[in-house]
Scaffold this motif. Structure first.
Motif, PDB file in Angstrom:
ATOM      1  N   ALA A   1       0.828  -1.204   0.000  1.00 38.89           N
ATOM      2  CA  ALA A   1       0.000   0.000   0.000  1.00 38.89           C
ATOM      3  C   ALA A   1       0.866   1.258   0.000  1.00 38.89           C
ATOM      4  O   ALA A   1       0.609   2.201  -0.761  1.00 38.89           O
ATOM      5  N   MET A   2       1.908   1.270   0.836  1.00 40.97           N
ATOM      6  CA  MET A   2       2.792   2.440   0.910  1.00 40.97           C
ATOM      7  C   MET A   2       3.531   2.637  -0.410  1.00 40.97           C
ATOM      8  O   MET A   2       3.673   3.770  -0.894  1.00 40.97           O
ATOM      9  N   LEU A   3       4.021   1.548  -0.987  1.00 42.43           N
ATOM     10  CA  LEU A   3       4.781   1.647  -2.229  1.00 42.43           C
ATOM     11  C   LEU A   3       3.902   2.088  -3.392  1.00 42.43           C
ATOM     12  O   LEU A   3       4.286   2.965  -4.176  1.00 42.43           O
ATOM     13  N   SER A   4       2.704   1.516  -3.504  1.00 46.40           N
ATOM     14  CA  SER A   4       1.810   1.898  -4.602  1.00 46.40           C
ATOM     15  C   SER A   4       1.312   3.335  -4.436  1.00 46.40           C
ATOM     16  O   SER A   4       1.178   4.064  -5.426  1.00 46.40           O
ATOM     17  N   ALA A   5       1.076   3.767  -3.187  1.00 46.42           N
ATOM     18  CA  ALA A   5       0.666   5.157  -2.952  1.00 46.42           C
ATOM     19  C   ALA A   5       1.796   6.116  -3.312  1.00 46.42           C
ATOM     20  O   ALA A   5       1.550   7.216  -3.828  1.00 46.42           O
TER      21      ALA A   5
END
Length: 285
Positions: A57-61
């Motif tokens: 989630a952090m990487l895609s955001a």
């Protein structure tokens, strides 16, 4: 907007997939702003079943802002219209991963993590507005604000690892953010030094580095006080001593005509060293 998007020429699927300038953020130094707090939170909080979807989630955001930024540039006439399809494809790719990751976190009862995304919204809108005005470059305050948003990865990873809320997460956020803010000030110092035609006097060099030196030294002193008070691990100040020493080195060795890439690589090493020392000294408790 409609006028800007007329007569878009189709491009091959392979070109869509390999459009790195759309898929990957152009600010290579920003990666450490995400991974340093994230690794700190993961190492100190430990791993749980929610850690992997949180990382996704952090990487895609983090990545999704690049195709969105490119889209704004396209409708502003700053990028060719043929980049539109690639922007949409990568936006959908990252969006799907982000959505799936968030659903998994919600199912694992980590819904409180979603509230950490709230500060990102106004900061991202601010960034896109600057992009639309062709004014996003060398904006130190937006960079510091954005680094504060990315630093929320530390408490997020910490809480997901513990599988509960703990106020220590906010301490990790504050320390991570202030450290990154110090590196941003130093990066601007180095970029300003690049514009020098010849090496100035020592007094002038010290004057140029004053803000960066005072901020990073004050941060080190603050963490030292926290250590003496027993609020952070005893040896944690060692991690915050690294950047002030780097500022001193950079003052005596100005980056005259040094390539920005070389400056970035050196700072990446310094920030990586900080992250490693931070984790080790914290876990020594």
């Amino acid at each position: 907007m409609i006028k800007n998007l007329q007569n878009i020429q189709p491009i091959s699927f392979s070109k869509l997939i390999h459009a790195k300038h759309i898929a990957i953020p152009s600010e290579h130094g920003a990666w450490i702003f995400l991974f340093s707090p994230l690794l700190i939170g993961l190492a100190i909080g430990g791993l749980s079943k929610g850690s992997f979807p949180l990382m996704l989630a952090m990487l895609s955001a983090f990545l999704i802002r690049q195709p969105v930024t490119m889209f704004v540039k396209i409708i502003s006439g700053r990028r060719p219209k043929n980049d539109l399809y690639a922007s949409l494809i990568w936006f959908l790719n990252y969006g799907v991963v982000l959505l799936i990751s968030l659903v998994i976190l919600i199912l694992q009862k980590s819904i409180f993590i979603l509230f950490l995304a709230v500060p990102a919204i106004p900061v991202f809108i601010w960034h896109l507005w600057l992009v639309s005005k062709r004014a996003e470059r060398r904006q130190i305050w937006i960079e510091i604000a954005a680094s504060g948003v990315l630093a929320l990865a530390a408490p997020a990873a910490y809480w997901v690892g513990l599988q509960r809320y703990d106020s220590i997460g906010w301490l990790l956020w504050g320390l991570s953010w202030l450290q990154v803010a110090g590196t941003i000030l130093y990066a601007y110092l180095r970029l300003n030094q690049r514009q020098l035609k010849e090496k100035p006097t020592l007094r002038e060099l010290i004057k140029m580095s004053r803000d960066s030196f005072l901020f990073n030294t004050a941060l080190f002193a603050g963490v030292l006080i926290l250590a003496f008070a027993g609020w952070v691990p005893t040896f944690l100040p060692l991690a915050f001593l690294i950047q002030p020493l780097e500022v001193i080195w950079g003052t005596y060795h100005p980056a005259i005509s040094v390539a920005p890439k070389k400056i970035g690589i050196r700072q990446l090493i310094i920030s990586s060293l900080f992250t490693i020392v931070f984790i080790i000294t914290w876990l020594l408790v």
